[in-house]
Design a protein around this motif. Sequence first.
Motif, PDB file in Angstrom:
ATOM      1  N   ALA A 113      22.403   3.793 -26.785  1.00 28.38           N
ATOM      2  CA  ALA A 113      22.845   2.455 -26.766  1.00 28.38           C
ATOM      3  C   ALA A 113      24.753   2.856 -25.868  1.00 28.38           C
ATOM      4  CB  ALA A 113      23.265   1.820 -27.860  1.00 28.38           C
ATOM      5  N   ALA A 114      25.435   3.205 -26.420  1.00 29.35           N
ATOM      6  CA  ALA A 114      26.573   3.998 -25.585  1.00 29.35           C
ATOM      7  C   ALA A 114      27.255   3.887 -24.921  1.00 29.35           C
ATOM      8  CB  ALA A 114      27.825   4.578 -27.213  1.00 29.35           C
ATOM      9  N   LEU A 115      25.975   4.587 -24.136  1.00 29.58           N
ATOM     10  CA  LEU A 115      25.547   5.575 -23.050  1.00 29.58           C
ATOM     11  C   LEU A 115      25.534   4.430 -21.677  1.00 29.58           C
ATOM     12  CD1 LEU A 115      24.111   8.832 -23.241  1.00 29.58           C
ATOM     13  CD2 LEU A 115      26.538   8.033 -22.272  1.00 29.58           C
ATOM     14  N   ASP A 130      21.789  20.275 -15.529  1.00 27.95           N
ATOM     15  CA  ASP A 130      22.476  20.821 -16.606  1.00 27.95           C
ATOM     16  C   ASP A 130      23.253  19.201 -16.964  1.00 27.95           C
ATOM     17  OD1 ASP A 130      22.071  23.150 -16.102  1.00 27.95           O
ATOM     18  OD2 ASP A 130      23.279  23.681 -14.720  1.00 27.95           O
ATOM     19  N   VAL A 131      21.859  18.511 -16.407  1.00 32.40           N
ATOM     20  CA  VAL A 131      23.269  16.974 -16.664  1.00 32.40           C
ATOM     21  C   VAL A 131      22.179  15.551 -17.762  1.00 32.40           C
ATOM     22  CG1 VAL A 131      24.229  14.372 -16.000  1.00 32.40           C
ATOM     23  CG2 VAL A 131      24.864  17.422 -14.895  1.00 32.40           C
ATOM     24  N   PHE A 132      22.861  15.185 -18.803  1.00 33.95           N
ATOM     25  CA  PHE A 132      21.975  14.972 -19.578  1.00 33.95           C
ATOM     26  C   PHE A 132      21.270  12.694 -19.124  1.00 33.95           C
ATOM     27  CE2 PHE A 132      21.169  11.949 -23.386  1.00 33.95           C
ATOM     28  CZ  PHE A 132      20.008  11.673 -23.748  1.00 33.95           C
ATOM     29  N   LEU A 133      22.298  13.479 -18.720  1.00 36.38           N
ATOM     30  CA  LEU A 133      22.187  11.690 -18.558  1.00 36.38           C
ATOM     31  C   LEU A 133      23.278  11.159 -17.360  1.00 36.38           C
ATOM     32  CD1 LEU A 133      20.677   8.454 -18.319  1.00 36.38           C
ATOM     33  CD2 LEU A 133      21.796   8.002 -20.157  1.00 36.38           C
ATOM     34  N   SER A 134      23.103  10.535 -16.065  1.00 43.57           N
ATOM     35  CA  SER A 134      25.019  10.066 -15.388  1.00 43.57           C
ATOM     36  C   SER A 134      24.254   8.929 -14.004  1.00 43.57           C
ATOM     37  CB  SER A 134      24.412  12.040 -14.267  1.00 43.57           C
ATOM     38  OG  SER A 134      23.391  11.679 -12.844  1.00 43.57           O
ATOM     39  N   ARG A 178      25.127   7.549  -8.348  1.00 43.51           N
ATOM     40  CA  ARG A 178      26.216   7.097  -7.336  1.00 43.51           C
ATOM     41  C   ARG A 178      26.886   8.863  -6.986  1.00 43.51           C
ATOM     42  NH1 ARG A 178      31.353   6.610  -8.401  1.00 43.51           N
ATOM     43  NH2 ARG A 178      31.863   6.173 -11.257  1.00 43.51           N
ATOM     44  N   ILE A 179      26.503   9.491  -8.209  1.00 42.23           N
ATOM     45  CA  ILE A 179      27.420  10.900  -7.743  1.00 42.23           C
ATOM     46  C   ILE A 179      27.098  11.826  -7.760  1.00 42.23           C
ATOM     47  CG2 ILE A 179      29.021  10.053 -10.489  1.00 42.23           C
ATOM     48  CD1 ILE A 179      27.652  11.993 -11.655  1.00 42.23           C
ATOM     49  N   ASP A 180      25.180  12.102  -6.932  1.00 38.27           N
ATOM     50  CA  ASP A 180      24.688  12.692  -7.182  1.00 38.27           C
ATOM     51  C   ASP A 180      24.488  12.749  -5.306  1.00 38.27           C
ATOM     52  OD1 ASP A 180      22.234  14.687  -7.701  1.00 38.27           O
ATOM     53  OD2 ASP A 180      21.538  13.334  -5.376  1.00 38.27           O
ATOM     54  N   ILE A 181      25.063  14.277  -4.808  1.00 35.15           N
ATOM     55  CA  ILE A 181      25.682  14.531  -3.268  1.00 35.15           C
ATOM     56  C   ILE A 181      24.065  14.660  -2.716  1.00 35.15           C
ATOM     57  CG2 ILE A 181      27.625  14.086  -4.037  1.00 35.15           C
ATOM     58  CD1 ILE A 181      27.626  17.425  -3.390  1.00 35.15           C
ATOM     59  N   THR A 182      23.069  15.575  -3.158  1.00 34.58           N
ATOM     60  CA  THR A 182      22.059  15.956  -2.568  1.00 34.58           C
ATOM     61  C   THR A 182      21.922  15.546  -1.006  1.00 34.58           C
ATOM     62  OG1 THR A 182      21.164  15.936  -4.651  1.00 34.58           O
ATOM     63  CG2 THR A 182      19.846  16.893  -2.792  1.00 34.58           C
ATOM     64  N   ASP A 183      21.265  13.941  -1.104  1.00 40.45           N
ATOM     65  CA  ASP A 183      20.779  13.750   0.529  1.00 40.45           C
ATOM     66  C   ASP A 183      22.200  13.778   1.368  1.00 40.45           C
ATOM     67  OD1 ASP A 183      18.480  12.616  -0.569  1.00 40.45           O
ATOM     68  OD2 ASP A 183      18.847  10.622  -1.332  1.00 40.45           O
ATOM     69  N   GLN A 184      23.218  13.640   1.130  1.00 38.65           N
ATOM     70  CA  GLN A 184      24.762  13.514   1.806  1.00 38.65           C
ATOM     71  C   GLN A 184      24.690  15.215   2.002  1.00 38.65           C
ATOM     72  OE1 GLN A 184      28.028  12.588  -0.032  1.00 38.65           O
ATOM     73  NE2 GLN A 184      29.251  13.203   1.329  1.00 38.65           N
ATOM     74  N   ALA A 185      24.206  16.124   0.833  1.00 43.06           N
ATOM     75  CA  ALA A 185      24.723  17.570   1.584  1.00 43.06           C
ATOM     76  C   ALA A 185      23.533  17.570   2.483  1.00 43.06           C
ATOM     77  CB  ALA A 185      24.262  18.295  -0.561  1.00 43.06           C
ATOM     78  N   ILE A 186      22.494  17.260   1.852  1.00 40.72           N
ATOM     79  CA  ILE A 186      21.569  17.940   3.140  1.00 40.72           C
ATOM     80  C   ILE A 186      21.249  17.270   4.331  1.00 40.72           C
ATOM     81  CG2 ILE A 186      18.712  17.442   3.045  1.00 40.72           C
ATOM     82  CD1 ILE A 186      18.188  17.568   0.515  1.00 40.72           C
ATOM     83  N   ALA A 187      21.640  16.262   4.081  1.00 39.68           N
ATOM     84  CA  ALA A 187      21.611  15.687   5.885  1.00 39.68           C
ATOM     85  C   ALA A 187      23.021  16.558   6.864  1.00 39.68           C
ATOM     86  CB  ALA A 187      22.762  14.183   5.963  1.00 39.68           C
ATOM     87  N   ARG A 188      24.655  16.765   5.886  1.00 34.96           N
ATOM     88  CA  ARG A 188      25.409  17.222   6.205  1.00 34.96           C
ATOM     89  C   ARG A 188      24.843  18.729   6.646  1.00 34.96           C
ATOM     90  NH1 ARG A 188      30.828  16.982   5.559  1.00 34.96           N
ATOM     91  NH2 ARG A 188      30.632  14.948   4.518  1.00 34.96           N
TER      92      ARG A 188
END
Length: 200
Positions: free
Chosen positions: A9-11, A151-155, A158-168
């Motif tokens: 709930a806090a998350l 390695d991240v339980f919940l996030s 907006r902080i995921d940069i996978t698409d941006q890195a693939i395109a770059r």
Amino acid sequence: MRRWASVVAALALALPGPAAAQDPIAVPSPILTIDQDRLFEETRLGQHSTREIDAAAEALTDENRRIEEDLRAEEISLTERRGSMSAEEFAGLADAFDAKVQAIRAEQDAKARALASRQEEARQAFFVEVAEILSEIVREEGAVVILDRRDVFLSADRIDITDQAIARINAAGRQTPAAPAPATPAPDPVPDPVPPPADQ
């Protein structure tokens, strides 16, 4: 159970809801996340290495299939000849055949291990190659670290940069060869079974 419910709930309260997600957040996040598997598999650079290794794996599979068929035919032939030889003669041929099978299995297992090592080396070479691009994204986003999403339980997305890195990475047009196969000594040839000499 109640303790975990309060944590979730806090998350949930900490993460932006559907309405808030529509508005950009000006404060940069010090933490970014990335899907390393997608980065390797969906960039042309990673696919270049994957194609070469996949071809080598397919060739090894075909080789194993041919060897298996040859050994099965040899085993059938030996079984059919059993009635025409003494028990001692058949036992000698059977032992020699078993030794041949074990030697071939060890040789093919060594090839499989070398291929797995080559795949890991290619993956490591890929991330070394793209490290500069990922560092540029970190600086641009005002972050200090990139974590693997596994390695991240919940996030927040907006902080995921996978698409941006693939395109770059694809835009950079970099391409590097797959890691070379490690040199392994050739195994000693396995002689065909030879029937024991007839008793004098």
